[in-house]
Design an enzyme around this catalytic site. Sequence first.
Site, PDB file in Angstrom:
ATOM      1  N   HIS A 908      23.029  58.540  33.157  1.00  0.00           N
ATOM      2  CA  HIS A 908      23.231  57.107  32.926  1.00  0.00           C
ATOM      3  C   HIS A 908      23.511  56.823  31.453  1.00  0.00           C
ATOM      4  CE1 HIS A 908      21.812  55.124  36.733  1.00  0.00           C
ATOM      5  NE2 HIS A 908      21.524  56.380  36.964  1.00  0.00           N
ATOM      6  N   GLU A 993      19.293  59.229  30.253  1.00  0.00           N
ATOM      7  CA  GLU A 993      19.861  58.047  29.615  1.00  0.00           C
ATOM      8  C   GLU A 993      20.476  58.438  28.280  1.00  0.00           C
ATOM      9  OE1 GLU A 993      20.022  55.106  30.875  1.00  0.00           O
ATOM     10  OE2 GLU A 993      18.405  54.895  32.356  1.00  0.00           O
TER      11      GLU A 993
HETATM   12 ZN   LIG Z   1      22.534  53.110  34.700  1.00  0.00          ZN
END
Ligand SMILES: [Zn+2]
Length: 1014
Positions: A908, A993
């Site tokens: 992400h 992330e």
């Molecule tokens: Zn995301």
Amino acid sequence: MAEQEASGLQVLLSTLQSSGDKDVILNILSVLTDLLSLGTGRRIQYVISKGGSEALLQALTTTARTEPLDHSILLPLLRLLARVGQRDRKFGLKVQKAEATDTILSLARRNLCHHLHLTHCLWVLRVCASNVTTGTTLGINGAMELLFKVITPYSKRHIRTVRAAIEALAALLKSKSNSRRAVSRGFLGGLLRLYQDWHRNDVSNNYVYIRRGLLLCLKHITNIQLGRETFLCSKGMEILFTSVQDCLSCKNLDPIINTVTQILRKCYPKEPLPVATVRSSYSFPLPGNTKAEPPCEGSEGDYESDGEEEAEKDLDSEEEESKEEDYDLETDVNKLRSKAVLDRPEEELGQYEAMCPELSHNFQELETESEEKKSLEDRTENLLSAPSHSIPNATSVKHPNYRLRNQSVTEMGPDPGEKDFKVPLQSWTKKEICRWDQTDEKRDIAETAQEADSCEDPARNHVLILRPLPKDPAWYKKTFYPECEALINSIAGESLDYSDIVTNLLEKHQGDIPFHSPRFYIARAKCVKSIPDYKDLAFPDFWGHQPPPYSKPMLERKYGVQRDKVLDDVRRLIQPGDVIGRTVFDLDEPSHSSPGAPGCLTFFSKFESGNLRKAIQVREFEYDLIMNADVNSNQQHQWFYFEVRGMKLAVPYRFNIINCEKFNSQFNYGMQLVMYSVKEALQGRPRWLRAGHDICYYKNHYRCSAAAGRGVKGNFYYTLTFNIKFPHKDDVCYLAYHYPYTYSTMMSHLDILERNRNPKKVYWRQQTLCQTLGGNLCPLLTITAMPESKKREDLEQFCNRPYVFLVARVHPGESNASWVMKGTLEFLVSNDPIADLLRKCFIFKIVPMLNPDGVINGNHRCSLSGDDLNRQWLTPNSQLHPTIYHAKGLLYYLRSIGRAPLVFCDYHGHSQRKNVFLYGCSIKETLWQAGCTVDTAVITEDVGYRTLPKILDKVAPAFVMNSCSFLVEKSRESTARVVVWKEMGVLRSYTMESTYCGCSHGLYKKLQQQQPRD
Ligand SMILES: [Zn+2]
């Protein structure tokens, strides 16, 4: 000792309340004054805890009842009360309990003509009003009228009294009922006139605190809607806007400028966005009426929310991880335990066997075929068909992991690693080493094009063209690099055939962009199925881009930039004369836009991942831009990508993206957007560069109606504003939230990877996981090492390698996730010894783009169904969420044959934080964090989930262990990470992330993330 002290203080306090002897009381007050004037706030707290406030209030009421008033007692008493009251959070309540509000008010009234006494009373009045209920009582009993008698127009007399009165009034106006009372008594206009008077007369700025105090009164009154309306009617906007102009050059006046700006922002009349509907311009009919009708939009006029009291947050609390998070933690142990459930009939799992060809592959042909190239037809079906080009050795390419963490990168100069990585890139371009040759390429193009055609519905077959470039031959003459002389000559004639330009462009393409081929890109882009049926290619995606030669530091925030922008916004209201207000681009009503108006920019975004909806020219060099909502949705505005042309040189253009939704943004903390110039590209510098200055992000005056906004959070819009000076006149430029990475980019990248891997070493298999709702293919990759030999033990080792399952880009706006995935893939197929080892140890199952439709149609968060696909993992719908349904199905299949992956990771991008970090899952850490008692005998947990992040923390400079979290939140129960952990029993199940902005730690500290160097 402490005991003695306590008893000493208590004796003093109780004597104060009971004694009638003036000398005794005076002595006690003097002792208390000494006690409190020395030392710290802790001493005051101590006195409060021993009942100091109550004792002083009691003494006050007693003294005030004694006629005549004895001011020798009252004054020190009032001073002490003001002091203690400031620190006592329950002071207001205690005043009520002691029934002292009337006492204080009447004392003030009686002393109206005695300024010293009055000032003392006002100090106490102010601390009483800090409690809203007490403040309201005081208001009902006439406190505000009293204060208005004291606050005078500009005068140097009795300044202390006036100041105390203004501060008390400001405190009283925190009560909404007082604010209403003040407005209905006409005090608001009075305050404005007083402010104007002090502003006009205080030329040497001696009484800034008085002026600011008056502004605070206005600020509190305008927290109520009636206040804002009256403020507007009283010409408050004009008065404050005009007066603040005199202050802007003086830094000492910041408190005034900031307060004025806050009031102006708040009172700016609220409006709906200038679009017919906030629902997406694109809608998609969903299969099987499974979804309710879209919520109807609320009626006009509900854009005001009463009592909207905003604490103007300072920008220092960047990581607003609220404490509320703890309430979101899953504390039900049963829900935290791994459960081998199945969300579909078991028979369905059989279909996924075909997606694991590596488990049943017969390597009969291993020896014979590795020697010769296979025929072209079954290229995709066989392992060893592609021409044997090798991927550059990644140890030299992928330097960061091998650098020591304390090595530094020069901020402005070339990266020291550059030399390392240039070598292989150059060798990459040498045909004899690893670049596919022209004939190969042409053949491959033809094939890809065939594949493309075959995958296409003939009815939808369309010609996809590059966005037209300006037809002025001079444009090319000026922009093309010298090697393109021939091209210039060929297109400088009168008749300029468009397809010739593209052909010529392609011939002149230097082909030195690693893992990119414009021809492959076009071929893949032709297959794409989009809702608007794209006809155009954006130049950067087609032409490709290279990383800039150096990393750019984060942008230093210019002092007062937000306030300047806000005042400039308010100027539209005050000085409407120079506001143009012309719609120059409109996705919904193409006829309404007036492109090519003289002196006006031209916008466009109808290409893959583009999402501009509307552009309005506000002033000569300023444009408001509105992004399109996600398909079938009315929100999720964050990502942007569009083309702009027709600019002037050396003029800063101001752009405002006015329908952002997140409450804060890395654009406030040094992040810049990215820009690509076609002229620069044609001059040999095809680069997305960090661009824009005077960037800031703030709440604006546009409101989404409550119904359309789905509750309170959706009610506000935010503006991202930036200034840009374009590098060339009349250029074609592209602006984006982050380095774009389209679906076609990925597909063509996979084509190139497949053709350029070393087939003797790399087992590569590209299959289709499923078709998306929009009819696009979602690829599934299998990468591992070819078996060492045909020997049984080698084949067994091959089959028994543990799985690593990687997925990315479920959220389409997170293009950084795709860049990380691109790097992962290039590394995995490279000659790097570590990559080689990884292939020999694991089988990688990779879904590089879980949401192709979202990426294609310019969504930020959702799929065509309008759903966030990373909230569908618990019960994905096979029709609405096919990629999730089948990715989960494949995982179920692996689990069913005892081969659940060792690691699962979902890539992400994080828009609020810096660095790279992982979210994982741990029962114990979750329970501990939630404050639950954990019976360690009952819950045993393998801490293996921490190993991978720990390794990354050591080897990856952008990775920060401290930002990782292993908590399982209720709100995340349907994410890939949690579901794969719980249902598949994968201990190492992560969300990775990556920042959009840059790093706050380590080697890349304070540098903005740049386009990865392969
Ligand atoms: Zn995301």
